[in-house]
Design a protein around this motif. Sequence first.
Motif, mmCIF file in Angstrom:
data_model
loop_
_atom_site.group_PDB
_atom_site.id
_atom_site.type_symbol
_atom_site.label_atom_id
_atom_site.label_comp_id
_atom_site.label_asym_id
_atom_site.label_seq_id
_atom_site.Cartn_x
_atom_site.Cartn_y
_atom_site.Cartn_z
ATOM 1 N N ILE A 105 78.832 80.742 -36.972
ATOM 2 C CA ILE A 105 78.811 80.174 -38.258
ATOM 3 C C ILE A 105 77.816 80.871 -39.105
ATOM 4 N N ASP A 106 77.187 81.832 -38.750
ATOM 5 C CA ASP A 106 76.275 82.636 -39.478
ATOM 6 C C ASP A 106 75.027 81.905 -39.753
ATOM 7 N N ALA A 107 74.334 81.170 -38.630
ATOM 8 C CA ALA A 107 73.286 80.235 -39.044
ATOM 9 C C ALA A 107 71.993 81.257 -38.793
ATOM 10 N N ASP A 108 70.874 80.919 -39.425
ATOM 11 C CA ASP A 108 69.826 81.773 -39.471
ATOM 12 C C ASP A 108 68.925 81.670 -38.364
ATOM 13 N N TYR A 109 68.889 80.454 -37.873
ATOM 14 C CA TYR A 109 67.920 80.007 -36.630
ATOM 15 C C TYR A 109 68.729 79.307 -35.704
ATOM 16 N N VAL A 110 68.017 79.252 -34.501
ATOM 17 C CA VAL A 110 68.676 78.521 -33.191
ATOM 18 C C VAL A 110 67.419 77.905 -32.570
ATOM 19 N N CYS A 111 67.612 76.682 -31.990
ATOM 20 C CA CYS A 111 66.532 76.036 -31.289
ATOM 21 C C CYS A 111 67.446 75.438 -29.942
ATOM 22 N N PHE A 112 66.456 75.368 -28.967
ATOM 23 C CA PHE A 112 67.073 75.045 -27.635
ATOM 24 C C PHE A 112 66.334 73.614 -27.080
ATOM 25 N N LEU A 113 67.191 72.541 -26.798
ATOM 26 C CA LEU A 113 66.635 71.429 -26.326
ATOM 27 C C LEU A 113 67.279 71.024 -25.114
ATOM 28 N N TYR A 114 66.454 70.338 -24.064
ATOM 29 C CA TYR A 114 67.009 69.624 -22.990
ATOM 30 C C TYR A 114 67.088 68.482 -22.942
ATOM 31 N N ASP A 115 67.987 67.880 -21.985
ATOM 32 C CA ASP A 115 68.149 66.345 -22.036
ATOM 33 C C ASP A 115 66.815 65.386 -21.562
ATOM 34 N N ASP A 116 65.770 66.045 -21.427
ATOM 35 C CA ASP A 116 64.341 65.254 -21.271
ATOM 36 C C ASP A 116 63.584 65.552 -22.305
ATOM 37 N N PHE A 117 63.751 66.112 -23.395
ATOM 38 C CA PHE A 117 62.971 66.485 -24.438
ATOM 39 C C PHE A 117 62.904 65.169 -25.441
ATOM 40 N N ILE A 118 62.030 64.717 -25.649
ATOM 41 C CA ILE A 118 61.801 63.419 -26.641
ATOM 42 C C ILE A 118 61.085 64.020 -27.989
ATOM 43 N N MET A 119 61.739 63.895 -28.836
ATOM 44 C CA MET A 119 61.415 64.229 -30.427
ATOM 45 C C MET A 119 60.319 63.230 -30.955
ATOM 46 N N TYR A 120 59.137 63.648 -31.506
ATOM 47 C CA TYR A 120 58.348 62.700 -32.178
ATOM 48 C C TYR A 120 58.387 62.976 -33.502
ATOM 49 N N ASP A 121 58.512 64.006 -34.084
ATOM 50 C CA ASP A 121 58.600 64.563 -35.316
ATOM 51 C C ASP A 121 59.510 65.738 -35.448
ATOM 52 N N ASN A 122 59.966 65.879 -36.544
ATOM 53 C CA ASN A 122 60.928 67.026 -36.814
ATOM 54 C C ASN A 122 60.029 68.325 -37.066
ATOM 55 N N ALA A 123 59.514 68.723 -36.166
ATOM 56 C CA ALA A 123 58.873 69.905 -36.102
ATOM 57 C C ALA A 123 59.746 71.416 -36.610
ATOM 58 N N ILE A 124 60.862 71.283 -36.393
ATOM 59 C CA ILE A 124 61.824 72.244 -36.554
ATOM 60 C C ILE A 124 61.576 72.994 -37.939
ATOM 61 N N ASN A 125 61.140 72.108 -38.908
ATOM 62 C CA ASN A 125 61.058 72.491 -40.459
ATOM 63 C C ASN A 125 59.430 73.302 -40.299
ATOM 64 N N ASP A 126 58.739 72.884 -39.611
ATOM 65 C CA ASP A 126 57.127 73.514 -39.716
ATOM 66 C C ASP A 126 57.425 74.901 -39.124
ATOM 67 N N VAL A 127 58.121 74.758 -37.851
ATOM 68 C CA VAL A 127 58.512 76.109 -37.176
ATOM 69 C C VAL A 127 59.179 77.287 -38.249
ATOM 70 N N ILE A 128 60.247 76.741 -38.808
ATOM 71 C CA ILE A 128 60.937 77.654 -39.785
ATOM 72 C C ILE A 128 59.928 78.155 -40.786
ATOM 73 N N GLU A 129 58.970 77.168 -41.207
ATOM 74 C CA GLU A 129 58.284 77.711 -42.432
ATOM 75 C C GLU A 129 57.150 78.791 -41.784
ATOM 76 N N PHE A 130 56.717 78.588 -40.614
ATOM 77 C CA PHE A 130 55.841 79.629 -39.764
ATOM 78 C C PHE A 130 56.651 80.738 -39.727
ATOM 79 N N LEU A 131 57.930 80.894 -39.251
ATOM 80 C CA LEU A 131 58.712 81.912 -39.055
ATOM 81 C C LEU A 131 58.858 82.756 -40.349
ATOM 82 N N GLU A 132 59.096 82.067 -41.476
ATOM 83 C CA GLU A 132 59.149 82.670 -42.435
ATOM 84 C C GLU A 132 58.123 83.482 -43.168
#
Length: 136
Positions: free
Chosen positions: A88-115
């Motif tokens: 699908i020509d995505a820019d980024y990938v993220c891997f999560l597992y069935d025991d990861f609990i999200m408390y915040d959408n850190a993905i946006n912060d990570v993408i900003e850091f990577l950029e």
Amino acid sequence: MKKTVVGYLTYITVKNSNNRLLDFRDSVESLNLLRSNNIEIVSIDNSSIDEVRKNIKSSGLFSKHFHYQKNYFDVALFYTTLWYAKDIDADYVCFLYDDFIMYDNAINDVIEFLEQHQDVSCVRLPSYDFKNKSKY
């Protein structure tokens, strides 16, 4: 905003369900924090029990389901997510597992850091400080 594919690996069997099922339910619920037009979550399942697969399908969070009849370990998560992201020509990938609990959408912060740091191609978040998001 750049497109991100999140691969979510599940492996919950009859044998391990007593230890893993509650975390899985909390984990899926926490994925609601990732709802975004720029984030696509795909399910990769390594032969989990029917209850898990039904929960995944009924959650409405996953755009695709790649459910295997055999346990291909973490390899299934990596290869399937990367293949789909390329398709699908995505820019980024993220891997999560069935025991990861999200408390915040850190993905946006990570993408900003990577950029901002083009020399960095991979980030792993073992811990996340909400009061000091740039700490890690």
